[in-house]
Design a protein around this motif. Structure first.
Motif, PDB file in Angstrom:
ATOM      1  N   GLY A   1     -15.155   2.001  -6.071  1.00 38.47           N
ATOM      2  CA  GLY A   1     -14.073   2.647  -6.812  1.00 38.47           C
ATOM      3  C   GLY A   1     -14.283   4.142  -6.916  1.00 38.47           C
ATOM      4  N   ASP A   2     -15.522   4.556  -7.193  1.00 39.77           N
ATOM      5  CA  ASP A   2     -15.835   5.983  -7.259  1.00 39.77           C
ATOM      6  C   ASP A   2     -15.544   6.662  -5.918  1.00 39.77           C
ATOM      7  N   ALA A   3     -15.906   5.983  -4.829  1.00 40.96           N
ATOM      8  CA  ALA A   3     -15.668   6.556  -3.503  1.00 40.96           C
ATOM      9  C   ALA A   3     -14.174   6.685  -3.232  1.00 40.96           C
ATOM     10  N   ALA A   4     -13.391   5.697  -3.685  1.00 43.80           N
ATOM     11  CA  ALA A   4     -11.945   5.755  -3.487  1.00 43.80           C
ATOM     12  C   ALA A   4     -11.322   6.893  -4.295  1.00 43.80           C
ATOM     13  N   VAL A   5     -11.835   7.105  -5.519  1.00 44.40           N
ATOM     14  CA  VAL A   5     -11.353   8.227  -6.333  1.00 44.40           C
ATOM     15  C   VAL A   5     -11.667   9.551  -5.642  1.00 44.40           C
ATOM     16  N   ALA A   6     -12.892   9.678  -5.142  1.00 42.28           N
ATOM     17  CA  ALA A   6     -13.300  10.921  -4.476  1.00 42.28           C
ATOM     18  C   ALA A   6     -12.449  11.195  -3.241  1.00 42.28           C
ATOM     19  N   ALA A   7     -12.049  10.118  -2.556  1.00 43.89           N
ATOM     20  CA  ALA A   7     -11.245  10.270  -1.345  1.00 43.89           C
ATOM     21  C   ALA A   7      -9.752  10.395  -1.645  1.00 43.89           C
ATOM     22  N   GLY A   8      -9.365  10.180  -2.911  1.00 45.24           N
ATOM     23  CA  GLY A   8      -7.950  10.207  -3.259  1.00 45.24           C
ATOM     24  C   GLY A   8      -7.171   9.046  -2.660  1.00 45.24           C
ATOM     25  N   ALA A   9      -7.874   7.931  -2.397  1.00 42.02           N
ATOM     26  CA  ALA A   9      -7.265   6.759  -1.754  1.00 42.02           C
ATOM     27  C   ALA A   9      -6.716   5.824  -2.832  1.00 42.02           C
ATOM     28  N   ILE A  10      -5.450   5.971  -3.147  1.00 42.46           N
ATOM     29  CA  ILE A  10      -4.870   5.253  -4.281  1.00 42.46           C
ATOM     30  C   ILE A  10      -4.836   3.747  -4.046  1.00 42.46           C
ATOM     31  N   ALA A  11      -4.390   3.314  -2.864  1.00 42.17           N
ATOM     32  CA  ALA A  11      -4.321   1.881  -2.598  1.00 42.17           C
ATOM     33  C   ALA A  11      -5.708   1.247  -2.688  1.00 42.17           C
ATOM     34  N   GLU A  12      -6.736   1.951  -2.203  1.00 45.87           N
ATOM     35  CA  GLU A  12      -8.094   1.423  -2.280  1.00 45.87           C
ATOM     36  C   GLU A  12      -8.592   1.399  -3.721  1.00 45.87           C
TER      37      GLU A  12
ATOM     38  N   ASP B   1       0.831  -1.208   0.000  1.00 44.90           N
ATOM     39  CA  ASP B   1       0.000   0.000   0.000  1.00 44.90           C
ATOM     40  C   ASP B   1       0.864   1.256   0.000  1.00 44.90           C
ATOM     41  N   ASP B   2       1.915   1.272   0.819  1.00 46.60           N
ATOM     42  CA  ASP B   2       2.761   2.460   0.898  1.00 46.60           C
ATOM     43  C   ASP B   2       3.577   2.657  -0.375  1.00 46.60           C
ATOM     44  N   ILE B   3       3.980   1.567  -1.020  1.00 45.83           N
ATOM     45  CA  ILE B   3       4.679   1.691  -2.304  1.00 45.83           C
ATOM     46  C   ILE B   3       3.723   2.236  -3.355  1.00 45.83           C
ATOM     47  N   CYS B   4       2.501   1.681  -3.399  1.00 52.39           N
ATOM     48  CA  CYS B   4       1.513   2.125  -4.389  1.00 52.39           C
ATOM     49  C   CYS B   4       1.084   3.573  -4.154  1.00 52.39           C
ATOM     50  N   ASP B   5       0.979   3.972  -2.876  1.00 51.95           N
ATOM     51  CA  ASP B   5       0.570   5.337  -2.558  1.00 51.95           C
ATOM     52  C   ASP B   5       1.685   6.353  -2.777  1.00 51.95           C
ATOM     53  N   GLY B   6       2.917   5.866  -2.948  1.00 54.37           N
ATOM     54  CA  GLY B   6       4.048   6.778  -3.103  1.00 54.37           C
ATOM     55  C   GLY B   6       4.679   7.178  -1.792  1.00 54.37           C
ATOM     56  N   ALA B   7       4.187   6.641  -0.663  1.00 52.32           N
ATOM     57  CA  ALA B   7       4.803   6.939   0.629  1.00 52.32           C
ATOM     58  C   ALA B   7       6.191   6.312   0.717  1.00 52.32           C
ATOM     59  N   LEU B   8       6.399   5.229  -0.036  1.00 52.27           N
ATOM     60  CA  LEU B   8       7.715   4.607  -0.161  1.00 52.27           C
ATOM     61  C   LEU B   8       8.122   4.702  -1.629  1.00 52.27           C
ATOM     62  N   PRO B   9       8.729   5.792  -2.047  1.00 48.27           N
ATOM     63  CA  PRO B   9       9.066   5.980  -3.460  1.00 48.27           C
ATOM     64  C   PRO B   9      10.245   5.121  -3.883  1.00 48.27           C
ATOM     65  N   PRO B  10      10.502   5.036  -5.201  1.00 42.91           N
ATOM     66  CA  PRO B  10      11.642   4.266  -5.688  1.00 42.91           C
ATOM     67  C   PRO B  10      12.941   4.684  -5.012  1.00 42.91           C
TER      68      PRO B  10
ATOM     69  N   ARG C   1       0.279  -3.879  -9.568  1.00 42.93           N
ATOM     70  CA  ARG C   1      -0.236  -3.047  -8.469  1.00 42.93           C
ATOM     71  C   ARG C   1       0.678  -1.847  -8.261  1.00 42.93           C
ATOM     72  N   ARG C   2       1.972  -2.117  -8.305  1.00 39.04           N
ATOM     73  CA  ARG C   2       2.962  -1.040  -8.151  1.00 39.04           C
ATOM     74  C   ARG C   2       2.863  -0.066  -9.328  1.00 39.04           C
ATOM     75  N   ALA C   3       2.781  -0.598 -10.540  1.00 35.35           N
ATOM     76  CA  ALA C   3       2.710   0.255 -11.720  1.00 35.35           C
ATOM     77  C   ALA C   3       1.451   1.110 -11.704  1.00 35.35           C
ATOM     78  N   MET C   4       0.337   0.513 -11.284  1.00 40.96           N
ATOM     79  CA  MET C   4      -0.922   1.258 -11.245  1.00 40.96           C
ATOM     80  C   MET C   4      -0.856   2.410 -10.254  1.00 40.96           C
ATOM     81  N   GLY C   5      -0.112   2.219  -9.167  1.00 40.73           N
ATOM     82  CA  GLY C   5       0.038   3.315  -8.215  1.00 40.73           C
ATOM     83  C   GLY C   5       0.676   4.527  -8.864  1.00 40.73           C
ATOM     84  N   ASP C   6       1.691   4.293  -9.704  1.00 37.54           N
ATOM     85  CA  ASP C   6       2.336   5.401 -10.408  1.00 37.54           C
ATOM     86  C   ASP C   6       1.371   6.061 -11.386  1.00 37.54           C
ATOM     87  N   VAL C   7       0.566   5.252 -12.093  1.00 37.47           N
ATOM     88  CA  VAL C   7      -0.413   5.806 -13.025  1.00 37.47           C
ATOM     89  C   VAL C   7      -1.399   6.697 -12.285  1.00 37.47           C
ATOM     90  N   LEU C   8      -1.945   6.193 -11.176  1.00 41.43           N
ATOM     91  CA  LEU C   8      -2.987   6.929 -10.470  1.00 41.43           C
ATOM     92  C   LEU C   8      -2.467   8.212  -9.828  1.00 41.43           C
TER      93      LEU C   8
END
Length: 243
Positions: free
Chosen positions: A123-134, A20-29, A167-174
């Motif tokens: 999914g719509d709710a996660a987008v509205a909340a900006g919750a990338i991992a969700e 989750d933290d990698i996907c959210d960017g909290a743990l960047p490359p 999952r990791r790649a999608m985090g970067d996209v989002l």
């Protein structure tokens, strides 16, 4: 980073928390992952951390740099394209077969409508909340639903290793996409085609959806991320785990 609760195995929970933290960017490359710090932040011993790291290395999310320890990997554009290519074939086939099943069996169409709409709402709710991992969890849930609706149990099994990498790649996209809501618009029309039993349209839309995601990520990597072939940058004093 959230505290771990007792329930599933600790190693699984640790794995999910770090993903989750990698996907959210909290743990960047290139973030240096020190096991003792991870254990302290997650409230667990080092053993489940070590077990989770084995899986994370197998999934290509972290890498070992000799005696320097474990680091969050850079995304490899070539490998990303390869994973998306396989997923496109699987997703296109799954959508086509699921639509055929829905056309032949009303209960399949009903399940697609009921369960699919619930996932779209989440999914719509996660987008509205900006919750990338969700968003990623719900994205995968929708595709897993289509695999299940196809009636072919091998599809989900075959897709799993590609989802682990993506999952990791999608985090970067989002994080980089200007309109992440577009992704869920694409999901909705794929689901509509499955419910309608339109196998040709469902397959076409599923293939286009994966290709759009791959193209977007390739652009993100070109603009924002060093090539994975580049030599590792010198470690600074601030590359340890942060939140």
């Amino acid at each position: 980073m959230r505290q771990i609760k007792i329930g599933r195995s600790l190693a699984e929970q640790v794995y999910d928390a770090i993903v989750d933290d990698i996907c959210d960017g909290a743990l960047p490359p290139a973030t240096h992952l020190r096991q003792e710090e991870l254990a302290e932040r997650l409230g667990v011993s080092r053993q489940p951390i070590q077990q989770a790291m084995v899986r994370l290395k197998a999934d290509g999310m972290v890498e070992e740099r000799g005696r320097r320890g474990l680091f969050v990997t850079l995304l490899d554009r070539t490998r990303m394209r390869q994973h998306y290519g396989v997923r496109a074939a699987l997703d296109g086939y799954a959508a086509r077969i699921a639509a055929e099943q829905a056309r032949l069996d009303d209960s399949v169409a009903l399940a697609a409508r009921r369960d699919g709409r619930a996932i779209l709402d989440a999914g719509d709710a996660a987008v509205a909340a900006g919750a990338i991992a969700e968003q990623i969890r719900q994205d995968e849930a929708l595709h897993q639903l289509i695999y299940a609706l196809s009636g072919n149990p091998m599809l989900g099994f075959a897709a799993e290793p590609h989802w682990r990498f993506l999952r990791r790649a999608m985090g970067d996209v989002l994080r980089q996409a200007e309109q992440p809501r577009d992704i869920w618009d694409q999901h909705a029309v794929i689901l509509d085609a499955v419910i309608a039993g339109d196998s040709t349209q469902a397959e076409r839309l599923a293939l286009a959806h994966v290709e759009i995601a791959a193209d977007l990520l390739a652009k993100v990597l070109e603009d924002e991320t060093p090539d994975a072939a580049s030599p590792p940058q010198p470690e600074s004093g601030n590359t340890t785990l942060t939140r």
